[in-house]
Design an enzyme around this catalytic site. Structure first.
Site, PDB file in Angstrom:
ATOM      1  N   HIS A  82      44.450  37.930  28.307  1.00 53.27           N
ATOM      2  CA  HIS A  82      43.298  37.274  28.920  1.00 53.27           C
ATOM      3  C   HIS A  82      43.290  35.814  28.504  1.00 53.27           C
ATOM      4  O   HIS A  82      43.634  35.495  27.362  1.00 53.27           O
ATOM      5  CB  HIS A  82      41.980  37.940  28.505  1.00 53.27           C
ATOM      6  CG  HIS A  82      41.936  39.370  28.909  1.00 53.27           C
ATOM      7  ND1 HIS A  82      41.736  39.755  30.213  1.00 53.27           N
ATOM      8  CD2 HIS A  82      42.146  40.499  28.199  1.00 53.27           C
ATOM      9  CE1 HIS A  82      41.804  41.074  30.289  1.00 53.27           C
ATOM     10  NE2 HIS A  82      42.063  41.558  29.081  1.00 53.27           N
TER      11      HIS A  82
ATOM     12  N   TYR B  42      38.272  28.663  32.201  1.00 49.94           N
ATOM     13  CA  TYR B  42      39.684  28.991  32.469  1.00 49.94           C
ATOM     14  C   TYR B  42      40.614  27.779  32.493  1.00 49.94           C
ATOM     15  O   TYR B  42      41.821  27.942  32.671  1.00 49.94           O
ATOM     16  CB  TYR B  42      39.792  29.755  33.799  1.00 49.94           C
ATOM     17  CG  TYR B  42      39.039  31.072  33.780  1.00 49.94           C
ATOM     18  CD1 TYR B  42      39.471  32.120  32.968  1.00 49.94           C
ATOM     19  CD2 TYR B  42      37.880  31.274  34.539  1.00 49.94           C
ATOM     20  CE1 TYR B  42      38.786  33.330  32.929  1.00 49.94           C
ATOM     21  CE2 TYR B  42      37.184  32.473  34.509  1.00 49.94           C
ATOM     22  CZ  TYR B  42      37.640  33.496  33.703  1.00 49.94           C
ATOM     23  OH  TYR B  42      36.964  34.694  33.658  1.00 49.94           O
TER      24      TYR B  42
HETATM   25  C1  DQA Z   1      39.971  37.379  32.365  1.00 48.40           C
HETATM   26  C2  DQA Z   1      38.697  37.935  31.738  1.00 48.40           C
HETATM   27  C3  DQA Z   1      38.035  38.932  32.676  1.00 48.40           C
HETATM   28  O1  DQA Z   1      36.849  39.455  32.084  1.00 48.40           O
HETATM   29  C4  DQA Z   1      37.671  38.262  33.983  1.00 48.40           C
HETATM   30  O2  DQA Z   1      37.111  39.206  34.889  1.00 48.40           O
HETATM   31  C5  DQA Z   1      38.794  37.522  34.585  1.00 48.40           C
HETATM   32  C6  DQA Z   1      39.717  36.784  33.740  1.00 48.40           C
HETATM   33  C7  DQA Z   1      40.622  36.285  31.498  1.00 48.40           C
HETATM   34  O3  DQA Z   1      41.800  36.005  31.706  1.00 48.40           O
HETATM   35  O4  DQA Z   1      39.960  35.684  30.640  1.00 48.40           O
HETATM   36  O5  DQA Z   1      38.907  37.429  35.817  1.00 48.40           O
HETATM   37  O6  DQA Z   1      40.917  38.440  32.480  1.00 48.40           O
END
Ligand code: DQA
Length: 141
Positions: free
Chosen positions: A97, A22
């Site tokens: 995402h 992330y």
């Molecule tokens: C997410 C992807 C989801 O699968 C995960 O549970 C997240 C973050 C993303 O931004 O990549 O918490 O939404």
């Protein structure tokens, strides 16, 4: 124009949480950057770890705002309540995402909410939010 960004569970930990997936930046810093890049937009930010609070926020602003950028995080894969709330409101929702969910575990490949969203942006890091904003700005100008 008014656009709401909504982040779901664990996204309050951005910058600390699994940075290899992330990134190192927290969302508050990125949000300041977005406000400078989209000066014509009245940008609002809401984060919650609670499903019902996300439903309530969608209901609260979903008849008056011009767009919603939603990262429902793990609720993406489980929440019929969020799917139904998006279907119930008038404001267009773009699903975003940070990671490429299709390059990850199989349980992340299914989104319950996409069908009720305008579209889906996944895998561009925090820039996924800027891309969604670019779309929402261009559709209302
Ligand atoms: C997410 C992807 C989801 O699968 C995960 O549970 C997240 C973050 C993303 O931004 O990549 O918490 O939404």
């Amino acid at each position: 124009m008014k656009i709401q960004i909504i982040n779901g569970p664990n996204l309050n930990l951005l910058g600390k949480r699994e940075p290899e997936i992330y990134g190192n930046e927290n969302f508050e810093t990125y949000f300041e950057n977005l406000k400078k890049r989209f000066p014509s937009v009245e940008l609002h930010y809401f984060q919650s770890n609670v499903e019902g609070e996300i439903v309530s926020k969608l209901q609260e602003i979903g008849f008056s705002f011009d767009g919603i950028v939603l990262n429902a995080a793990s609720y993406t894969h489980t929440s019929i309540a969020i799917h139904d709330a998006i279907g119930a409101i008038k404001t267009p929702v773009v699903e975003v995402h940070i990671s490429n969910v299709y390059a990850r575990e199989e349980f992340r490949h299914k989104s319950i909410i996409t069908a009720n969203c305008k579209g889906l942006i996944t895998g561009f890091g925090l820039e996924s939010y800027a891309m969604a904003l670019g779309y929402l700005v261009s559709r209302s100008s």
